[in-house]
Write a protein that holds these residues in place. Sequence first.
Motif, short mmCIF file in Angstrom:
data_model
loop_
_atom_site.label_atom_id
_atom_site.label_comp_id
_atom_site.label_asym_id
_atom_site.label_seq_id
_atom_site.Cartn_x
_atom_site.Cartn_y
_atom_site.Cartn_z
N MET A 1 31.88 29.83 46.85
CA MET A 1 31.45 30.16 45.51
C MET A 1 32.15 31.42 45.05
N LEU A 2 32.27 31.60 43.73
CA LEU A 2 32.99 32.74 43.21
C LEU A 2 32.40 34.06 43.67
N PHE A 3 31.05 34.18 43.70
CA PHE A 3 30.45 35.46 44.01
C PHE A 3 30.57 35.82 45.49
N ASP A 4 31.05 34.90 46.32
CA ASP A 4 31.25 35.20 47.74
C ASP A 4 32.65 35.75 48.01
N LEU A 5 33.52 35.70 47.01
CA LEU A 5 34.89 36.18 47.22
C LEU A 5 34.91 37.70 47.31
N PRO A 6 35.90 38.27 48.02
CA PRO A 6 36.09 39.72 47.99
C PRO A 6 36.37 40.19 46.57
N ASP A 7 36.30 41.48 46.33
CA ASP A 7 36.50 41.99 44.98
C ASP A 7 37.96 41.83 44.55
N HIS A 8 38.17 42.02 43.25
CA HIS A 8 39.47 41.77 42.64
C HIS A 8 40.57 42.62 43.27
N SER A 9 40.30 43.90 43.51
CA SER A 9 41.34 44.78 44.06
C SER A 9 41.75 44.36 45.46
N THR A 10 40.78 43.92 46.27
CA THR A 10 41.08 43.46 47.63
C THR A 10 41.98 42.22 47.58
N LEU A 11 41.63 41.29 46.70
CA LEU A 11 42.41 40.06 46.60
C LEU A 11 43.79 40.31 46.00
N TYR A 12 43.87 41.23 45.07
CA TYR A 12 45.18 41.53 44.49
C TYR A 12 46.10 42.17 45.54
#
Length: 357
Positions: A1-12
């Motif tokens: 689910m979307l809310f389980d993903l790491p935050d935007h900065s981590t993924l970027y």
Amino acid sequence: MLFDLPDHSTLYQALLDRNPNYDGRVYVCVSSTGVFCRLTCPARKPKAENCTFYGTVSECIEAGYRACKRCHPLKPMASADPAIGALLAALDERPEYPWRETDVQRMGFDPSTIRRSFKRQFGMTFLEMARQRRLREGFETIAEGGKVIEAQLDAGFESASAFRTAFAKLIGKAPGRMDANPILFADWIPTTLGDMVAVTSRSELHLLEFFDRRALRTELSRLDKFAKGRIGIGKTDTSEQIKAELRAFFAGTSANFQAQLAQHGSEFTRSVWQELQTIPAGQTRSYSDIAKAIGRPTATRAVARANGANQIAVVIPCHRVIGADGSLTGYGGGLWRKQKLLEIERQYLPDKLETHS
């Protein structure tokens, strides 16, 4: 689910590092190109503000993005099901072609089986995927200042009348009837929950709806009367602002919307919409809660009607209103979408924000 993903900065940062740990688990959608990729893609890296990260391929496709031809994010699905692979390859070769079930049959596949396979993998049928891809190309050609005939060709329609009919079914008016010197501008916005249309003036957002909302054409017709027929296609600073704010919302970085809103409704209806905007992301209220909050405790049904009349989805969060018993109630964008929005917003609860910080 979307809310389980790491935050935007981590993924970027993982995208910049081409981190293989996220391969197959997270995908990046790039708004400046309309393409989605694996995080290990060798292509030149986009700016952070142009990136939205999703956990599944289906979310990327539903948001209107095309698969990257360098990193081939659809390859695992294609490998698992040869029929899917063959049809995706055919679509890449002829994106402008008006695909039909007879074409699927000529390729040796059973249309009903293909429908189920694509629905299971991508949340839409092959024909829906192909049609959406064509129409979006045509819409964006016009939004960038191109002529209708150019949009028709970019969308892969040999017949001008067929393109006009498909466009009118989507937006409510044929492209040639859109005003050349508009005061309201319609723009296409891809999101993780499906493509949306925004209608803006130079300074305000008048409408934001999912394309599959049944009331969309009625809402657009009302706006057309309000603008005395002067609705066209194009981008404004307001539409670019709401695109950026929606990207941040779905990426999990911000639930704040600052775009100025033009609210077309009675005084009572506007009071309901204003109260909706006070509900914090991640929380819900009942219709009776809203009625009490605006000082009209017996007007529960009128509150429900005003809630349903909202034509600025997500920003005016009518999805945060549920039944008194806690059940999901009617939502013009579909109950599945209402559930998804509430799930997405769980990441904005105070304890979740502390966890991410």
